[in-house]
Each structure stands twice: as C-alpha cells, then as structure tokens.
Design a protein around this motif. Structure first.
Motif, mmCIF file in Angstrom:
data_model
loop_
_atom_site.group_PDB
_atom_site.id
_atom_site.type_symbol
_atom_site.label_atom_id
_atom_site.label_comp_id
_atom_site.label_asym_id
_atom_site.label_seq_id
_atom_site.Cartn_x
_atom_site.Cartn_y
_atom_site.Cartn_z
ATOM 1 N N ILE B 150 74.035 68.904 43.612
ATOM 2 C CA ILE B 150 73.150 67.730 43.649
ATOM 3 C C ILE B 150 73.894 66.537 43.075
ATOM 4 N N GLY B 151 74.680 66.799 42.025
ATOM 5 C CA GLY B 151 75.436 65.715 41.408
ATOM 6 C C GLY B 151 76.764 65.462 42.093
ATOM 7 N N PHE B 152 76.907 65.929 43.336
ATOM 8 C CA PHE B 152 78.210 65.800 43.993
ATOM 9 C C PHE B 152 78.651 64.342 44.077
ATOM 10 N N HIS B 153 77.754 63.478 44.520
ATOM 11 C CA HIS B 153 78.086 62.043 44.541
ATOM 12 C C HIS B 153 77.783 61.492 43.163
ATOM 13 N N PHE B 154 78.630 61.883 42.198
ATOM 14 C CA PHE B 154 78.246 61.709 40.800
ATOM 15 C C PHE B 154 78.151 60.259 40.384
ATOM 16 N N GLU B 155 78.748 59.349 41.188
ATOM 17 C CA GLU B 155 78.689 57.955 40.757
ATOM 18 C C GLU B 155 77.342 57.320 41.096
ATOM 19 N N GLN B 156 76.528 58.012 41.899
ATOM 20 C CA GLN B 156 75.206 57.454 42.233
ATOM 21 C C GLN B 156 74.190 57.842 41.169
ATOM 22 N N SER B 157 73.347 56.886 40.807
ATOM 23 C CA SER B 157 72.459 57.182 39.683
ATOM 24 C C SER B 157 71.360 58.160 40.072
ATOM 25 N N ASP B 158 70.922 58.166 41.336
ATOM 26 C CA ASP B 158 69.864 59.133 41.654
ATOM 27 C C ASP B 158 70.433 60.544 41.741
ATOM 28 N N ALA B 159 71.732 60.670 42.013
ATOM 29 C CA ALA B 159 72.352 61.992 41.983
ATOM 30 C C ALA B 159 72.389 62.519 40.556
ATOM 31 N N ARG B 160 72.694 61.636 39.612
ATOM 32 C CA ARG B 160 72.695 62.063 38.207
ATOM 33 C C ARG B 160 71.305 62.523 37.794
ATOM 34 N N ARG B 161 70.334 61.665 38.098
ATOM 35 C CA ARG B 161 68.974 61.996 37.679
ATOM 36 C C ARG B 161 68.499 63.278 38.335
ATOM 37 N N GLY B 162 68.799 63.413 39.627
ATOM 38 C CA GLY B 162 68.361 64.604 40.358
ATOM 39 C C GLY B 162 68.975 65.855 39.777
ATOM 40 N N ALA B 163 70.268 65.808 39.461
ATOM 41 C CA ALA B 163 70.952 66.979 38.927
ATOM 42 C C ALA B 163 70.350 67.368 37.583
ATOM 43 N N TYR B 164 70.126 66.364 36.758
ATOM 44 C CA TYR B 164 69.563 66.608 35.426
ATOM 45 C C TYR B 164 68.193 67.269 35.522
ATOM 46 N N LYS B 165 67.352 66.661 36.345
ATOM 47 C CA LYS B 165 65.994 67.166 36.515
ATOM 48 C C LYS B 165 66.008 68.598 37.021
ATOM 49 N N ALA B 166 66.825 68.835 38.037
ATOM 50 C CA ALA B 166 66.834 70.155 38.664
ATOM 51 C C ALA B 166 67.228 71.212 37.652
ATOM 52 N N PHE B 167 68.278 70.954 36.881
ATOM 53 C CA PHE B 167 68.728 72.009 35.979
ATOM 54 C C PHE B 167 67.725 72.265 34.870
ATOM 55 N N VAL B 168 67.248 71.194 34.257
ATOM 56 C CA VAL B 168 66.364 71.384 33.102
ATOM 57 C C VAL B 168 65.049 72.028 33.526
ATOM 58 N N MET B 169 64.494 71.557 34.642
ATOM 59 C CA MET B 169 63.190 72.108 35.047
ATOM 60 C C MET B 169 63.294 73.560 35.478
ATOM 61 N N THR B 170 64.344 73.897 36.231
ATOM 62 C CA THR B 170 64.429 75.298 36.645
ATOM 63 C C THR B 170 64.738 76.182 35.445
ATOM 64 N N ARG B 171 65.495 75.650 34.491
ATOM 65 C CA ARG B 171 65.830 76.482 33.332
ATOM 66 C C ARG B 171 64.594 76.811 32.507
ATOM 67 N N LEU B 172 63.657 75.895 32.507
ATOM 68 C CA LEU B 172 62.410 76.149 31.794
ATOM 69 C C LEU B 172 61.791 77.449 32.292
ATOM 70 N N GLY B 173 61.785 77.611 33.614
ATOM 71 C CA GLY B 173 61.271 78.862 34.168
ATOM 72 C C GLY B 173 62.192 80.035 33.894
ATOM 73 N N ASP B 174 63.501 79.779 33.984
ATOM 74 C CA ASP B 174 64.470 80.868 33.793
ATOM 75 C C ASP B 174 64.254 81.596 32.480
ATOM 76 N N LEU B 175 63.863 80.842 31.455
ATOM 77 C CA LEU B 175 63.727 81.474 30.152
ATOM 78 C C LEU B 175 62.575 82.477 30.157
ATOM 79 N N GLY B 176 61.587 82.249 31.021
ATOM 80 C CA GLY B 176 60.548 83.257 31.195
ATOM 81 C C GLY B 176 61.141 84.554 31.739
ATOM 82 N N PHE B 177 62.039 84.400 32.689
ATOM 83 C CA PHE B 177 62.731 85.548 33.261
ATOM 84 C C PHE B 177 63.492 86.309 32.166
ATOM 85 N N LEU B 178 64.152 85.551 31.300
ATOM 86 C CA LEU B 178 64.914 86.175 30.215
ATOM 87 C C LEU B 178 64.014 87.059 29.361
#
Lengths: 491, 649
Positions: B150-178
């Motif tokens: 998602i952050g491939f075009h890292f110089e774009q600000s929506d790519a940064r935001r998208g990457a950040y959001k995706a990782f943090v939000m999915t990780r929230l669920g991942d910890l339930g899996f743990l």
C-alpha cells in the motif's frame, strides 16, 4: 575461565588508561580488540556449556570475607549465560560504533570496559554481597558516561540517574542484609538461600519491597521509571545502547534470578500486586511513548513497556499453580531480556546515526528517508517490526510466551497487556511511516546512507534477532536448564 | 508429494530474495525481467498446487519446545486448503503477468515484485498451514506485505496514511488471534490444526471458553476482512498500485478472515452465540458498505466498498451456518472482483483517471476491457450463469431455510450490488450527458491476457463449483431453496443494474443515496480516527503526568531536606553514627537540591555540584578525575553498608 571473562575487561581497561594520550585511534582500536577477545571468551563459555545439565557451570568459589560468610562464588546458568553473551556482543558493536569518536577515548574505553566487568560479574555472581559489588561496578561508570559524553542536559540526567539508582541500591542492600542476617550459618550465598528461604511473614514482605524497589528502578517499573527517559536521551548513543541493552537487564535479571529464588513465598503472596504494577507498567510505558516526538525519548519509553513483560512473567510465576505455565513465563522473560537488548540497542544506534547526520531527533523533522537512505530505512523497519512483536523476529518469541502464560492464568490481564502491545504497534508504525515514507524534505541536507562501520554496528543485532526469531529452540533449550528448576520451585 | 508442497511454498520466497539480491547487484534491471521472475515463481507454484490435487501431502516439524508445550509448524493439503491454494496461486499468477505490463513505467519495480512475491509466499503459507502458530505468523506476514505494498508510492501522502491505517487496524484484530491460539494451546495442548479440531470435535472445550475463543478468532477475521468496526482501512488501502488492490485487497488477503473461519468451522459450529455475532456483523457491514458504494466517484473506491460488502455477505453466510456457500462466494468473488480491479487499472492507464465524473464512453475505445468489465459486473450482480449467481443462490437458500428475514435483507443487498456496479460501469463505458469522454486505448497484451483469463473465471467458476465443489470441500450441502426466491433474487439484481444504468444515462454519475450513505461513510472513518484521537489524548495526558512527576516531588523534597538537616544535627553527638549521618545528609541534601533546582526551572549543573559539595569526602572528585570519582563512590557505598550493618544488629 569465567573469572577471566569477568576480569579481562577491567585489566584491558587499565591498560587502555596507560596508552599514550595523543593517539586516540590506537586507544579505540585497542578497546575494540579487547572487546573482541572478551566476546570470544563469552563464546567459549557458551560452547562449553552443557545444555543437558541444569546445574551451575563454569563455577569458581573462593573465600572472600570469611568473617562475614561472603564468598567469591561465580558461575553461569541458563539465565545468566545468554546475558553474558549479550553484554559481550553489544560491547563489540559499541566499540565499532565509537571508532572515529576522539573525545577523551582513554577514559571512555576504561569506563565501558569497567562496566563490562561489572555487568558480567553481576550475571555470574552466586553470592549476594558479590552481586551487590558488581551491581555498583556496573552502574557507576554509566553515571560518568552520561555526565561527561552526554548531550546538553547531561549533568542533570546524570545526577537524576545517580540518585535513583543509589536509592535503589540502598533498598536492595537492605533487603540483602535482612536476608543475610536470618541465615544460619550466616551466608550471602544465593543458592543456600534458595535451598532454604530465610525469611517469612512480614519481614519477607519488607525484603520483597526492598528488592522490588531495588530491581524495579533499574527495570524500570512505573512509578520508579522517571530517571529513564532523561538518562537515555542525554546519554551518548553508545551509552544509551548499553543502558537499554544491558543495564536494564540488571533489574530484570535480579527479579527473575534472585528475587524468585530467595523470596518465593512472598512473591506468591503479593502476586496480585506485582501483576497490577506490571500491567500499569506495560500500558503506561506504551502511552508515554506514544506522546513523544523526540525519537530517542520515544524509544526510551518503549523500553518501559518491553521490560514490563519481565515483571508480568514474575507475577504470573506467582499466580500460576502449574509448572508448565510458570516455565513458559520465565522462558519468555529471559528471551525478552535478550531480545530487547538486541532490538532496542539497534533502535538507539539508528536514532543516533540520524542525529549524527542532522543534529536533531525530532520525528517531525524527518520525512521520506526511504528515498535518501534506503538501507537505513529498511533496517529501521526491521527493528521497529521486531519491537512490535512480528513473528520471525525475537520479540515475538519472548512476548507470545509471556502472554501465553498470562492468558492461561488470567485472561483479563492478558487483554490489558495486549492493550499495551497495540499502542506499541501504532507508535512504531507511526514512526516508520512519518520518518521513512513521504516526500523527502528539502530543508535537510542530502543524507548519506549507512557506511560500513555503521552497518557493522547494527547488522549483527538484526541478524541475531532474526536467528532467535526463526530458530528460538537454540536459545530456549539453553534457558530451560535454569528456568525448569525455577518453575518447579515450591510446587 | 511433500517435495512438491515445499516447492510450492518456497518458490515465491526464493523469487523475493532473488529479486532483492538482484537489485543490490544490478540496480538497472529492466522492469519486465523482474516481473517475469515473479511470474515464473507464481507459475511454478501454481503448477505445484495443481500437481497436488487429490493428495493429502503434509509435513510437520517441531519449531520450538518450550516447557511442556510442543509448538509445531506444518503444512497440509486438504480439500479446503487445496481449494484456497489453487485460488491464491491462480490469481497471483495472473496478477503477476498483469503487473509486468502495468508496472513497466513505474520506479522501484524490483521492490514491487520482491514484495509481491513475498506476499504470495506468505498467503500460500497461510492457506496451507496446519499449525495455528504458522497460520498466525503468515497472517502477520501478509499484513506486513500489505503495508509495504500500500505504501509502495511512498512519497504520496495518501499512500502513507493508507499503509498506516491498514497495518494498525488489522493488527488490532490479529491480537485476538494471538490470544485465541494461545488459549487453544492451553485447552488442547497442541497448535496443530488437525489435532485442535479433533479435540474440539471430541468435546474438549466447553462454554464460555469455546465462545470466547471463537469470538477472539473472529476479531482477527474482522480486522483482515474489514468488517465493522475495523472497516476504514480497506478503502484507504486503494492508495496502493491497482494490481495490489486486485490481488491483496479483493481476492486473497482480505478473504483470509473468511478463510480462517472456514478452516476452523467445527469450532464455530459449536459456539452458536459466536455464529450470531458473525451473522449480525456480516449483515450490518454488508448493508452499510453497499450503501456507501453507491455514492463513490472513484471507481477503485466503489470496488473497495463493494469488497467490504461482499465479504460481509460471506461472513453472514458463515453466521447462517452455511460454510459451503461462503466458500463458493469467496472463490466467485475473487474472480469477478479481481477482474474488475484489473479493468480499473486498464482504465486508469488508458484514460489517466479513475474518477467516474471524468470518464464515459470508453466502450468504443477499449472494447475488450469493456466486455471483461461487463462480465464481471454481471457476475457481481448475481446474473446467471456468471459466478456470483451460484454462490448468492446458496447463501439465499441457507437464509430462507434458517432465517427468512435474513433472506429478505439479502435480496436488498443483491439489488444494491446491481445498482452500484451498474452505475459505475455505465459511467465508465457509456456516453452520458456532459461526459468528458476521454480518449483511451486498450492496455498491453500482458494486461489484457490476464484480465481475459480472470474474466473467463468470473464467467464459469460459479458453475464449475456448483457441479464439483461439494466433493472437494468438507462441508455439507444445503437443499436448494424455493424457486420463487431464486428468481426474485435474479430479477432484483437485474433491476438494480438497469436502474443504475438508466440513472447514469440520464443524469450522469450522481449519488441519489447520498443523504443516507455519506453519514455512514463518515461514521466508519470516525470509528478509526475517533479511537485513534482518544488514545492519543490519553497518551498526551500521560506525557503531561510525566512532566508533572518531577514537580510533584517538590513537597517531598522539601521535607526530605528538613529531615536530613535535623537528622544530621541530632546525630552530631553520636560518634558512632556520625559517618552514617553525614552520608544520609549528603544523599538527602543532594536529592533536595536536585528537585529544588528542577522545580525552579534552572539548569541541572548546580545540583550536581552541590551534591559533591555536600559530601566532603567526595570533594576530591571535583577535580574531574574519573578514577577518584569512582573511588569516592565506593567509599560512600562502603559507609552506607557499614551503617546498615550497625543498624540491624
């Protein structure tokens, strides 16, 4: 052999003092050579350690102060040996890192090597008085390192560090003395006390308080942590690396290897209190880290969260009624000590390298480093992901074991601990995204990527973290020789 | 067979590492060459997966034995894992081929293909894993791959935001899996999925543990499959390159949540409360996302919200106790949605935009792409004989038999799906009043070929599955529902399509449901932003406390100083204690000085000085000689020790 490992750095440090003052490069190379020899010695200890034997190994005992019953008694077990190797490893990369720094190198080398003697001696001591002496030898040099080579508020940070640790040492010493005075015949021997815990009841509770304060300041646990951010931030990079990498483990090691052995009953009695403190430490440390914009301060605060797992493991040891989950907790705690030593040391190095280039550590000042410093950015990513517990790196191995033992005994406690973990995830990803990604800033001069010396400082740490993450069995088998008996204690 | 299995797994990782090394050694590699390495690896593992058909290859090893817990990792071929692996392998190969053309002009193609291969390897591990631990590790690994891509075009600000959001939000669920797999380890003593499920079927777990574990696992599924409340990251993830959206954010990774529930369905089956939670979550998510999809103007965002909605339908099917229907829909959705994404990439390349308001009339310029798009759209709207029809029908049958009111809701969903896709596709392909009608041309052959193959999949996969799928998958078939419902569903889908089309032909890509849908979209966004703000607020409060901590000790310090002074006075007369008194006074005075200094805001240097002045024995140290400092400290330590000894006697 073990004694050689303990005192070789001290001897080398004294030689370093005698080297000609006008040749800083020589001093640096000498110190690096000495730390390499020390590393080889540590590896020899590791190679000669029998993993099928849970007894103490490489033991030497001599009379020290017979009238007090204090002995020079050193040995390593599965908990202390990994920390000895960690110390020797970090010292090598630190010495590589400081090679071109020519500010009073003789004193610098002496203090670091003296500290190494203190740390390795501490992890090897089987006698509490000796433990205390090495504790001081390990701590005092750090005070000067911060005070002399630190950043602008170094005097303040050094004095704060000094006062906190002094108070802690005093508390610890009082507890040791209380234990000592109740042994018959009088002895400071850790193993004798473990065989036959000297104190019970209220006196034991007071001694527990002393040890929790003594080790808790170094760990650090909330609310005894206030020295940590200042000390880490003001210390020079190599100082922060040793401080976070090994010195915090003095407290962690003390909690696991000393406190559990000498005061098992009180730990079990006050397990709930330890649990509450551990959970507060985990969440508070993560939240405080989230509020930081100074990169070094941010990393420093995450240490509070990470070391909270060690206290959590100790609490679970008290809480659990089965050896299985106790052992899981202790394995996790020891691996966390090693893992945090590698990962946080790496992060401090990386922040320091950025500061060397730009003379700032403010997160907002950086952007788009991936374009200018790709190797740096990927390494930063690796250490950040390791610190947030990604499988495949060492942090995960440590954290899942502690969390596992916690959830076996108390689901709610594990859920609270995970709250800390999700905040840690958020803050590391935020750091990574804002520093590495984005359009490179035009107001910073073009940055050069890491050079060979810098790579040699951090790559070994990353590689070891990866090794532990992928093949944890190597380390766990070693650790279990000591945690096995500890887990079964008193059941 | 085991060798084949390992080949399948290792091929993409090898490609990934090879590309990284290659990039270091020869930075100027052509994009196509890098792409073909990825493609080659994908082809190898697709071949290996096909070769594994019908086998029951498995391999296990003990990763770590900690305490008495054996943690194994292993992979296995079963009906379900083979089915999912085939899907992953197929879509990966096609997307890799497509990317060769798509990424030709892009910077950093080596990084792209290395990350893409890493993703496919991790995803394949995820579906083939026979160990909860390995599944979890792969689960996190695909999250990282998704973050990076998602952050491939890292110089774009929506790519940064998208990457950040995706990782943090999915990780929230991942910890339930743990937590869930740790609890399962405690209850069953194993992380091997076959053994865990065996224990579950043998009744080893009982409520409330069972329901708790099911819900924790579902939390992970919610994160990965972007169900409410962890939805906001998927639309934001559209900042990634379009092939990535096709592969990761529609066909494979986002479906991993549904796959996880399918893989552990025997456990969910025994937790009716958890199934109800699934049903409701899926239903609400599907409806909300379908509504929001109707007002989007970015074609990729239409597709993203549609993906959320379709995933919601799968979760709903699972909640109804119809895993077979969910599995069919997973496969069908993977084909038609990936096709739609690939055509979106073609439109983006051809016309330079994906904004519906700036398109129109492309069917004339890109007839092939247009026909693929239409096939996929029909499949999405549930029109027979295309893929979506077969699986929607199964879900509907299950609903009619279990909970008729859900069936009514499903009809509404089918109508909305027809509507939003009809609206979007018409706005792109057909002329409408005031349409800018940009010029465009068909994409490169690699892109067209892979889109064509996927479109063919979207056309026939449903029928193929309906004929042979049940033999493959370990789930029971439901009896077909009443004909009236089925006909009604098709009619409603068609009606939605027509309505969407007519609306655009007449008025352009307007958003008639804006009043309802916009607040919903904002609400989903707020769930993340609001929670984030809240945590930050608490964090800043903690930061404030941190600063207060020093100041708060002020009163204490004053008291300490007084006490120290008094003590030193009182103890002056006692020779025996004089030494200790001095030491105590020194420490107390130093502490007081320090905190005093801090409290009044001046620098720290004075405090340091005063400490050493207080301790006369240490004055030597002031000369700046390190060794004397150290020596002095040891003297002090010795004194303190002696004092304590005296006290304790």
């Amino acid at each position: 052999m073990l004694s050689l490992t303990i005192f070789f750095p001290l001897a080398a440090g004294l030689v370093a003092l005698a080297l000609p003052a006008g040749r800083p490069g020589l001093v640096r190379r000498f110190a690096l050579g000495a730390s390499l020899v020390e590393f080889i010695l540590a590896v020899v200890l590791l190679a000669g350690f029998d993993r099928n034997d849970s007894a103490l190994q490489w033991r030497t005992t001599l009379d020290w102060i017979p009238s007090l019953g204090a002995r020079y008694d050193v040995a390593v077990d599965g908990i202390s040996l990994p920390l000895v190797v960690l110390t020797a490893t970090l010292m090598v990369v630190v010495m590589v890192f400081v090679l071109p720094k020519h500010d009073r190198p003789r004193g610098h080398a002496f203090l670091f090597l003296l500290m190494e003697t203190g740390l390795i001696g501490l992890f090897s001591s089987r006698d509490l008085l000796l433990f205390y002496v090495f504790f001081e030898v390990g701590l005092v040099p750090m005070y000067f390192i911060i005070g002399i080579w630190g950043h602008e508020h170094r005097r303040y940070a050094a004095i704060k560090f000094f006062l906190y640790t002094r108070a802690a040492s005093l508390a610890m010493l009082l507890a040791f003395l209380a234990l000592y005075l109740n042994t018959a015949p009088r002895t400071f021997s850790l193993d004798a006390m473990a065989q036959n815990p000297p104190l019970a009841g209220r006196a034991a509770a007071l001694a527990l308080l002393g040890l929790v304060i003594g080790f808790g300041v170094k760990l650090p646990l909330v609310p005894l942590h206030n020295w940590l951010p200042d000390a880490h931030v003001e210390a020079p990079t190599e100082g922060s690396v040793m401080l976070a990498g090994v010195q915090l483990k003095m407290g962690a090691y003390g909690l696991v290897a000393v406190m559990l052995r000498v005061l098992p009953e009180s730990v079990r009695e006050y397990d709930w209190l330890l649990l509450v403190v551990a959970l507060i430490t985990l969440v508070y440390g993560a939240l405080a880290a989230l509020a930081q914009s100074d990169l070094k301060r941010l990393v420093a605060y995450t240490s509070i969260n990470h070391m909270g797992y060690v206290l959590l493991a100790v609490a679970v040891w008290g809480l659990a009624t089965d050896a299985d989950s106790r052992q899981l907790a202790l394995n996790g705690a020891v691996i966390q000590m090693v893992s945090h030593g590698l990962l946080t040391a790496g992060l401090f190095f990386l922040v320091g390298m950025l500061q060397d280039r730009t003379h700032t550590r403010e997160m907002d000042r950086f952007q788009g480093l991936l374009a200018q410093m790709p190797v740096y950015s990927w390494l930063l990513g690796l250490f950040a992901f390791g610190s947030l517990g990604l499988p495949g790196l060492s942090g995960f191995v440590a954290e899942f074991q502690v969390l596992g033992a916690t959830v076996f005994n108390n689901v709610a406690a594990a859920a609270i601990a995970l709250l800390g973990l999700i905040i840690i995830t958020g803050l590391f990803i935020r750091m990574l995204v804002s520093v590495a990604l984005g359009e490179p800033r035009s107001d910073l001069a073009p940055l050069t990527d890491l050079g060979a010396r810098e790579l040699i400082s951090v790559i070994p740490l990353a590689a070891l973290s990866l090794l532990i993450g992928v093949l944890p069995g190597l380390l766990v088998a070693l650790v279990e020789t000591a945690t096995g008996p500890l887990a079964a204690m008193g059941l | 067979m085991t060798a084949l299995l390992l080949t399948a797994l290792l091929a993409p990782f090898t490609a990934s590492i090879a590309l990284v090394v290659w990039g270091r050694v020869r930075p100027g590699t052509s994009p196509a060459a890098a792409g073909w390495v990825s493609t080659g690896a994908a082809a190898v593992f697709l071949a290996a997966v096909i070769g594994l058909a019908g086998s029951d290859a498995a391999t296990h090893l003990t990763w770590l034995e900690t305490g008495s817990f054996p943690l194994t990792i292993g992979v296995t071929v079963t009906g379900l894992t083979w089915f999912a692996a085939l899907l992953v392998a197929g879509v990966s190969l096609l997307v890799a081929v497509y990317s060769v053309g798509y990424m030709a002009e892009s910077e950093g193609h080596l990084r792209f293909f290395a990350e893409l291969s890493f993703f496919t390897g991790s995803m394949l591990t995820l579906v083939l894993a026979d160990s909860l631990l390995l599944l979890f590790a792969a689960w996190e690994a695909v999250g990282v791959a998704s973050f990076l891509l998602i952050g491939f075009h890292f110089e774009q600000s929506d790519a940064r935001r998208g990457a950040y959001k995706a990782f943090v939000m999915t990780r929230l669920g991942d910890l339930g899996f743990l937590l869930a797999w740790l609890l399962l380890l405690q209850e069953t003593g194993s992380v091997r999925i076959s053994e865990v499920l065996g224990a579950v079927e043998g009744g080893a777990l009982s409520d409330p543990r069972l329901t708790l574990i099911a819900l924790l696992l579902f939390a992970a599924a919610v994160g990965k499959s972007a169900q409410l409340p962890l939805t906001a990251w998927l639309p934001a993830a559209m900042a990634g390159p379009t092939p990535v959206s096709a592969l990761i954010h529609s066909a494979t990774m986002v479906a991993a949540g549904v796959f996880l529930v399918l893989r552990l369905f025997p456990l969910f089956e025994r937790a009716p409360v958890a199934l109800d939670v699934l049903l409701w979550t899926g239903l609400v998510t599907a409806f909300l996302a379908a509504l929001v999809a109707t007002i989007q103007v970015d074609f990729k965002r239409v597709l993203a919200w549609s993906t959320v909605s379709q995933l919601g339908e799968m979760v709903l099917a699972l909640g109804l106790g119809a895993p077979l229907a969910a599995a069919y829909h997973l496969a069908a959705h993977a084909t038609f949605k990936a096709t739609l994404f690939l055509t979106a990439g073609a439109v983006d390349h051809g016309a330079g935009t994906r904004d519906l308001r700036r398109l129109g009339g492309l069917a004339r310029h890109m007839p092939l792409t247009a026909s693929f798009m239409i096939v996929a759209a029909l499949a999405l709207a549930g029109i027979p004989p295309f893929a979506g029809f077969w699986s929607e029908e199964l879900i509907l049958s299950a609903a009619v038999q279990n909970r008729p009111w859900v069936a009514v809701a499903l009809l509404g969903l089918i109508f909305l799906a027809g509507f939003y896709i009809g609206r979007a596709v018409t706005a792109i392909l057909e002329p409408w009043p005031g349409a800018p009608r940009p010029r465009a041309e068909e994409p490169k052959a690699t892109m067209l070929t892979s889109t064509a193959v996927l479109a063919a999949g979207a056309a026939v996969s449903g029928g193929v599955l309906a004929l042979w799928g049940a033999r493959l998958l370990p789930f029971e078939e439901h009896a077909p529902g009443p004909v009236a419902w089925r006909v009604g569903a098709v009619l409603l889908g068609a009606l939605g399509l027509l309505l969407g089309r007519t609306l655009v032909r007449r008025y352009g890509p307007i958003a008639p449901l804006r009043l309802v849908a916009l607040p919903l979209e904002n609400f989903v966004e707020l769930l993340f932003v609001g929670a984030g703000r809240l945590v930050l607020l608490v964090a800043f409060a903690v930061g404030f406390i941190e600063r207060l901590l020093d100041g708060g000790a002020r009163a204490l310090a004053r008291g300490a100083r007084k006490t120290a002074w008094l003590t030193s006075r009182a103890e002056d007369g006692f020779d025996r204690l004089a030494l200790g008194g001095a030491a105590g006074a020194m420490a107390g005075a130093g502490l007081a000085e320090l905190l005093e200094r801090e409290a009044f805001g001046a620098g720290g240097d004075q405090a340091a000085t005063s400490l050493f002045q207080a301790g006369g024995g240490l004055r030597l140290g002031q000369t700046g000689r390190l060794y004397l400092y150290t020596l002095g400290l040891f003297v002090w330590v010795g004194a303190a020790g002696l004092l304590s000894l005296l006290w304790w006697r």
